[in-house]
Design an enzyme around this catalytic site. Structure first.
Site, PDB file in Angstrom:
ATOM      1  CB  CYS A   1     -18.547 -34.698  32.893  1.00 31.05           C
ATOM      2  SG  CYS A   1     -18.129 -36.350  33.405  1.00 31.05           S
TER       3      CYS A   1
ATOM      4  CD  GLU B   1     -20.695 -29.300  32.374  1.00 35.18           C
ATOM      5  OE1 GLU B   1     -19.810 -28.654  32.965  1.00 35.18           O
ATOM      6  OE2 GLU B   1     -20.566 -30.496  32.069  1.00 35.18           O
TER       7      GLU B   1
ATOM      8  CD  GLU C   1     -14.498 -35.455  32.462  1.00 37.83           C
ATOM      9  OE1 GLU C   1     -15.054 -34.429  32.002  1.00 37.83           O
ATOM     10  OE2 GLU C   1     -15.028 -36.240  33.255  1.00 37.83           O
TER      11      GLU C   1
ATOM     12  CE  LYS D   1     -10.349 -30.576  47.518  1.00 40.42           C
ATOM     13  NZ  LYS D   1     -11.779 -30.366  47.834  1.00 40.42           N
TER      14      LYS D   1
HETATM   15  P1  NAP Z   1     -15.254 -27.259  40.751  1.00 37.84           P
HETATM   16  O1  NAP Z   1     -14.922 -25.943  41.321  1.00 37.84           O
HETATM   17  O2  NAP Z   1     -14.702 -27.584  39.421  1.00 37.84           O
HETATM   18  O3  NAP Z   1     -14.789 -28.379  41.817  1.00 37.84           O
HETATM   19  C1  NAP Z   1     -14.275 -29.638  41.480  1.00 37.84           C
HETATM   20  C2  NAP Z   1     -13.147 -30.014  42.444  1.00 37.84           C
HETATM   21  O4  NAP Z   1     -12.129 -29.009  42.430  1.00 37.84           O
HETATM   22  C3  NAP Z   1     -13.594 -30.107  43.896  1.00 37.84           C
HETATM   23  O5  NAP Z   1     -12.844 -31.099  44.564  1.00 37.84           O
HETATM   24  C4  NAP Z   1     -13.228 -28.732  44.429  1.00 37.84           C
HETATM   25  O6  NAP Z   1     -13.111 -28.702  45.832  1.00 37.84           O
HETATM   26  C5  NAP Z   1     -11.910 -28.511  43.755  1.00 37.84           C
HETATM   27  N1  NAP Z   1     -11.480 -27.103  43.669  1.00 37.84           N
HETATM   28  C6  NAP Z   1     -12.239 -25.982  43.666  1.00 37.84           C
HETATM   29  N2  NAP Z   1     -11.472 -24.883  43.560  1.00 37.84           N
HETATM   30  C7  NAP Z   1     -10.189 -25.300  43.500  1.00 37.84           C
HETATM   31  C8  NAP Z   1      -8.926 -24.650  43.362  1.00 37.84           C
HETATM   32  N3  NAP Z   1      -8.821 -23.320  43.281  1.00 37.84           N
HETATM   33  N4  NAP Z   1      -7.806 -25.396  43.315  1.00 37.84           N
HETATM   34  C9  NAP Z   1      -7.873 -26.742  43.385  1.00 37.84           C
HETATM   35  N5  NAP Z   1      -9.043 -27.424  43.516  1.00 37.84           N
HETATM   36  C10 NAP Z   1     -10.179 -26.713  43.563  1.00 37.84           C
HETATM   37  O7  NAP Z   1     -16.804 -27.488  40.670  1.00 37.84           O
HETATM   38  P2  NAP Z   1     -17.993 -27.010  41.643  1.00 37.84           P
HETATM   39  O8  NAP Z   1     -17.719 -25.649  42.180  1.00 37.84           O
HETATM   40  O9  NAP Z   1     -18.262 -28.087  42.608  1.00 37.84           O
HETATM   41  O10 NAP Z   1     -19.202 -26.949  40.612  1.00 37.84           O
HETATM   42  C11 NAP Z   1     -19.359 -25.836  39.758  1.00 37.84           C
HETATM   43  C12 NAP Z   1     -19.727 -26.283  38.352  1.00 37.84           C
HETATM   44  O11 NAP Z   1     -18.717 -27.131  37.816  1.00 37.84           O
HETATM   45  C13 NAP Z   1     -20.977 -27.129  38.252  1.00 37.84           C
HETATM   46  O12 NAP Z   1     -22.118 -26.351  38.232  1.00 37.84           O
HETATM   47  C14 NAP Z   1     -20.769 -27.889  36.973  1.00 37.84           C
HETATM   48  O13 NAP Z   1     -21.171 -27.125  35.881  1.00 37.84           O
HETATM   49  C15 NAP Z   1     -19.275 -28.073  36.922  1.00 37.84           C
HETATM   50  N6  NAP Z   1     -18.835 -29.432  37.321  1.00 37.84           N
HETATM   51  C16 NAP Z   1     -18.498 -30.315  36.352  1.00 37.84           C
HETATM   52  C17 NAP Z   1     -18.100 -31.604  36.703  1.00 37.84           C
HETATM   53  C18 NAP Z   1     -17.724 -32.622  35.670  1.00 37.84           C
HETATM   54  O14 NAP Z   1     -17.702 -33.795  35.952  1.00 37.84           O
HETATM   55  N7  NAP Z   1     -17.410 -32.205  34.473  1.00 37.84           N
HETATM   56  C19 NAP Z   1     -18.056 -32.000  38.038  1.00 37.84           C
HETATM   57  C20 NAP Z   1     -18.402 -31.048  39.023  1.00 37.84           C
HETATM   58  C21 NAP Z   1     -18.790 -29.785  38.643  1.00 37.84           C
HETATM   59  P3  NAP Z   1     -14.356 -28.253  46.771  1.00 37.84           P
HETATM   60  O15 NAP Z   1     -15.611 -28.685  46.104  1.00 37.84           O
HETATM   61  O16 NAP Z   1     -14.063 -28.976  48.011  1.00 37.84           O
HETATM   62  O17 NAP Z   1     -14.261 -26.763  46.918  1.00 37.84           O
END
Ligand code: NAP
Ligand code: MG
Length: 491
Positions: free
Chosen positions: A294, A393, A260, A185
């Site tokens: 990250c 972060e 991660e 996904k």
């Molecule tokens: P996120 O919520 O962690 O999303 C990452 C992945 O998880 C996406 O594929 C997302 O899908 C999915 N997801 C979201 N809610 C879910 C749930 N309840 N169950 C299963 N999968 C789910 O991150 P984000 O909202 O895009 O970003 C928010 C913050 O996360 C950023 O500001 C940053 O600080 C952090 N982040 C960290 C990393 C890293 O590499 N460590 C990467 C991304 C973000 P959808 O996006 O399609 O909803």
């Protein structure tokens, strides 16, 4: 967040998702608009899938694992499929890099670097597939005991938007090498290259049902996938709160997970360091991908005698940094979406309100489209170690400087967050290099250098809130499999 649209809006780039080796639309027929962060314009659409689509994909992956040839195929053959996938990535490098840059807003050269790393992941795991094996164990007289590595079964991979191609490749390469089947996904903000890779996987000879990609929102498709009772193992890269939700969903089925979850990674500059060599690395570690990495080096700890020197050299460099559209290939691109831009703006405003000084600010290029999600790089110093800017972060181009007094002070500051993903240590003192490498709590430590992105051979993962489990390198093959012990009683 994208919005649901009818299929006519972006017909010229409206790919299907890949389930059971076929290109299919969402069961609902609904689609999500795909926006380019460089200008905020819709240029494509993807299926808006939910539970029904996840059921189909997990069913296909289950069947491919239980009944198909994949898990029983000689490891060398599975490896050859992955190697061919790597070659196809190389053949389509320009197309994939352009698509990734347009989908995420990252500068074109970063898109190209991501494709190179992606090709290397499939090449590495293609070569590794038949090089991992079990042990024989000295046991009681009359017995022979041995272990073998077995795949988990159906692996669910939930992928973020920051390095879609690379993170998919590190998950898929290791999982497939061990004989698992996959349901991926991708993030709704960056799903296009995942669909393309699943198409290329079929072309590479990976059987239908082994490599499924389902697009849709995390709260719908992602939640259904992580809770699915026919999934055997879940791997996730993203934010800590979503990681918690996914672990809770997997826990309801008592399934294993790899998490991660990002970091607040320090680079530690001692007074005896080669500062000229460090400077470009210090800047790049927070500017690369607009800080949406990250392993971003978001804190710099500087020994007091050189604090002013390093702070002023960094200020000079930060003032010259320019953000702009991906095609312009400037220092950084746009952030992924309006919410991420708002998040960065909020962090910067809160830090300023708390009285933390802005030492320098880069700029957004004058010709950058007004609808793009740009944020200039910002350098803060000296930052209060207890502040949100020091502890959380940001996931944007925001760098925080901290002075330290001596080695124990550096260790204390470096470890003084909930995270523990990566650290950089800059010193010419060999004994100190070893001491610091041991004392810093981080899954990867770089000495006189920094950067995890390219090192596909290097085990990667976190301590503390940065997560658990290891990806990349050979280590990932252990995470993506389980030991089976077999004991023969032969008298
Ligand atoms: P996120 O919520 O962690 O999303 C990452 C992945 O998880 C996406 O594929 C997302 O899908 C999915 N997801 C979201 N809610 C879910 C749930 N309840 N169950 C299963 N999968 C789910 O991150 P984000 O909202 O895009 O970003 C928010 C913050 O996360 C950023 O500001 C940053 O600080 C952090 N982040 C960290 C990393 C890293 O590499 N460590 C990467 C991304 C973000 P959808 O996006 O399609 O909803
Ligand atoms: Mg996009």
């Amino acid at each position: 967040m994208g919005s649901h649209v009818s299929k006519t809006v972006a017909d010229e780039l409206a790919p299907m998702q890949i389930i059971d080796g076929k290109s299919v639309d969402a069961v609902s027929g609904e689609r999500i608009n795909v926006v380019c962060p460089s200008d905020g314009q819709v240029f494509a659409s993807i299926p808006a899938s939910g539970k029904a689509d996840i059921d189909q994909a997990v069913g296909a992956a289950r069947h491919a694992f239980d009944e198909g040839p994949w898990a029983r195929m000689p490891a060398v053959e599975r490896g050859r499929c992955l190697t061919r996938l790597g070659q196809l990535v190389e053949k389509h490098a320009d197309e994939l890099a352009a698509l990734e840059s347009r989908d995420t807003g990252k500068p074109v050269r970063q898109g190209k670097a991501d494709v190179t790393a992606t090709m290397r992941y499939y090449e590495f795991y293609g070569g590794a597939a038949d090089k991992i094996h079990g042990d024989t164990i000295p046991f009681l007289d009359g017995y022979t005991a041995l272990t073998m590595r077995e795949p988990h079964g159906v692996v669910a991979g939930i992928i973020p938007w920051n390095y879609p191609l690379q993170i998919l490749a590190r998950v898929a390469g290791a999982a497939l090498a061990m004989g698992n089947t996959l349901v991926i996904k991708p993030a709704e903000d960056a799903s296009l290259t995942a669909i393309r890779i699943a198409e290329l996987a079929l072309e590479a000879g990976i059987p239908g049902g082994v490599f499924n990609v389902v697009t849709g929102y995390g709260r719908e498709a992602g939640a259904a996938l992580s809770a699915h009772p026919l999934v055997d193992y879940v791997t996730f890269t993203g934010s800590p709160p979503t990681g918690t939700a996914i672990q809770q969903a997997a826990a309801a089925n008592n399934r294993g997970v790899t998490m991660e979850l990002g970091g607040k990674s320090p680079q530690i500059v001692f007074a005896d360091a080669d500062i000229e060599a460090a400077l470009p690395v210090l800047v790049n570690a927070i500017i690369q991908n607009g800080g949406q990495t990250c392993s971003a080096g978001s804190r710099i700890l500087i020994e007091k005698p050189v604090y002013e020197q390093v702070a002023s050299a960094l200020s000079e460099r930060f003032s010259g940094l320019v953000a702009g559209p991906h095609e312009a290939d400037l220092d950084l691109g746009a952030l992924i979406n309006p919410a991420q831009k708002q998040r960065v703006e909020d962090f910067v405003a809160a830090a300023e309100e708390a009285g933390i000084s802005v030492l320098a600010r880069g700029r957004v290029h004058e010709d950058a489209p007004k609808g793009g999600y740009y944020h200039p790089p910002v350098l803060f110093g000296a930052v209060d170690p207890a502040s949100a800017l020091a502890q959380e972060e940001v996931f944007g181009p925001v760098l925080a400087l901290f002075p330290f007094a001596d080695e124990p002070d550096a260790v204390r500051l470096a470890n003084d967050t909930d995270f523990g993903l990566v650290a950089g240590i800059w010193t010419r003192d060999g004994a100190r290099q070893h001491r610091m490498a041991k004392r810093v709590r981080a899954g990867q430590v770089f000495v006189n250098g920094y950067g995890a992105g390219g090192g596909i051979e290097l085990p990667f993962g976190g301590f503390k809130k940065s997560g658990h489990g290891r990806e990349k390198g050979f280590e990932a093959l252990y995470d993506m499999s389980a030991t089976k012990t077999v004991v023969f009683n032969h008298g």
